[in-house]
Design a protein around this motif. Structure first.
Motif, short mmCIF file in Angstrom:
data_model
loop_
_atom_site.label_atom_id
_atom_site.label_comp_id
_atom_site.label_asym_id
_atom_site.label_seq_id
_atom_site.Cartn_x
_atom_site.Cartn_y
_atom_site.Cartn_z
N LEU A 21 47.53 54.68 41.23
CA LEU A 21 46.59 55.79 41.46
C LEU A 21 45.43 55.40 42.37
O LEU A 21 44.81 56.28 42.97
N MET A 22 45.14 54.12 42.49
CA MET A 22 44.06 53.68 43.38
C MET A 22 44.47 53.72 44.85
O MET A 22 43.63 53.71 45.73
N ALA A 42 39.65 48.23 54.49
CA ALA A 42 40.65 49.22 54.10
C ALA A 42 42.04 48.61 54.14
O ALA A 42 42.87 48.82 53.25
N ARG A 43 42.31 47.82 55.16
CA ARG A 43 43.62 47.20 55.28
C ARG A 43 43.80 46.11 54.22
O ARG A 43 44.87 45.95 53.64
N GLY A 44 42.75 45.35 53.95
CA GLY A 44 42.82 44.30 52.92
C GLY A 44 43.03 44.88 51.54
O GLY A 44 43.78 44.33 50.73
N ALA A 45 42.37 46.00 51.28
CA ALA A 45 42.54 46.65 49.97
C ALA A 45 43.96 47.18 49.84
O ALA A 45 44.57 47.09 48.77
N ALA A 46 44.49 47.73 50.92
CA ALA A 46 45.86 48.25 50.87
C ALA A 46 46.86 47.12 50.66
O ALA A 46 47.82 47.27 49.90
N ASP A 47 46.65 45.98 51.33
CA ASP A 47 47.54 44.84 51.14
C ASP A 47 47.47 44.33 49.70
O ASP A 47 48.50 44.03 49.10
N PHE A 48 46.26 44.23 49.16
CA PHE A 48 46.09 43.77 47.78
C PHE A 48 46.76 44.72 46.80
O PHE A 48 47.47 44.29 45.89
N THR A 53 51.02 46.13 43.12
CA THR A 53 52.04 47.07 42.66
C THR A 53 53.39 46.39 42.56
O THR A 53 54.12 46.58 41.57
N ALA A 54 53.75 45.59 43.55
CA ALA A 54 55.04 44.90 43.53
C ALA A 54 55.11 43.90 42.38
O ALA A 54 56.13 43.83 41.68
N ILE A 55 54.05 43.15 42.16
CA ILE A 55 54.04 42.15 41.09
C ILE A 55 54.09 42.82 39.72
O ILE A 55 54.88 42.43 38.85
N LEU A 56 53.26 43.85 39.52
CA LEU A 56 53.26 44.53 38.23
C LEU A 56 54.58 45.27 37.98
O LEU A 56 55.06 45.31 36.85
#
Length: 113
Positions: A21-22, A42-48, A53-56
């Motif tokens: 949702l974030m 913005a790009r760093g937040a999207a990468d994180f 999401t993939a790990i969880l």
């Protein structure tokens, strides 16, 4: 062990929902549009958020498989045998009259075919 893993899976599921949702639908992540010199661009937040999401998601799937394996390995399956139809030639157990206490000895289970 099973209860602990179930609690961990609940926490992972809640975190996965929060991380999803974030994210912005355009891939901006957190909706941050600041300068590129900041800590979380913005790009760093999207990468994180994409990595999180993939790990969880992977952790959630692994926990699902592990919990299913543990639940399937239990020795005694739990099912209600009161709805099993008796085989032909067997008598139904007598039901006590209303107000009469139930017998204390359990009746033998009817084998399934």
């Amino acid at each position: 062990m099973f209860t602990f893993l179930l609690i961990v899976q609940t926490i992972v599921a809640a975190l996965l929902v929060w991380v999803i949702l974030m994210q912005r639908s355009e891939g901006g992540g957190l909706g941050v549009a600041s300068s590129s010199g900041g800590f979380m661009t913005a790009r760093g937040a999207a990468d994180f958020l994409t990595r999180a999401t993939a790990i969880l998601g992977g952790l959630f799937i692994a926990l699902c498989i592990l919990l299913a394996a543990i639940a399937g390995a239990r020795e005694t399956p739990k099912f209600d045998s009161s709805l099993v139809k008796p085989q032909t030639g067997q008598k139904l157990p007598a039901t006590p009259a209303p107000g009469t206490p139930a017998p204390t000895t359990p009746s033998p289970a009817v084998p399934l075919q």
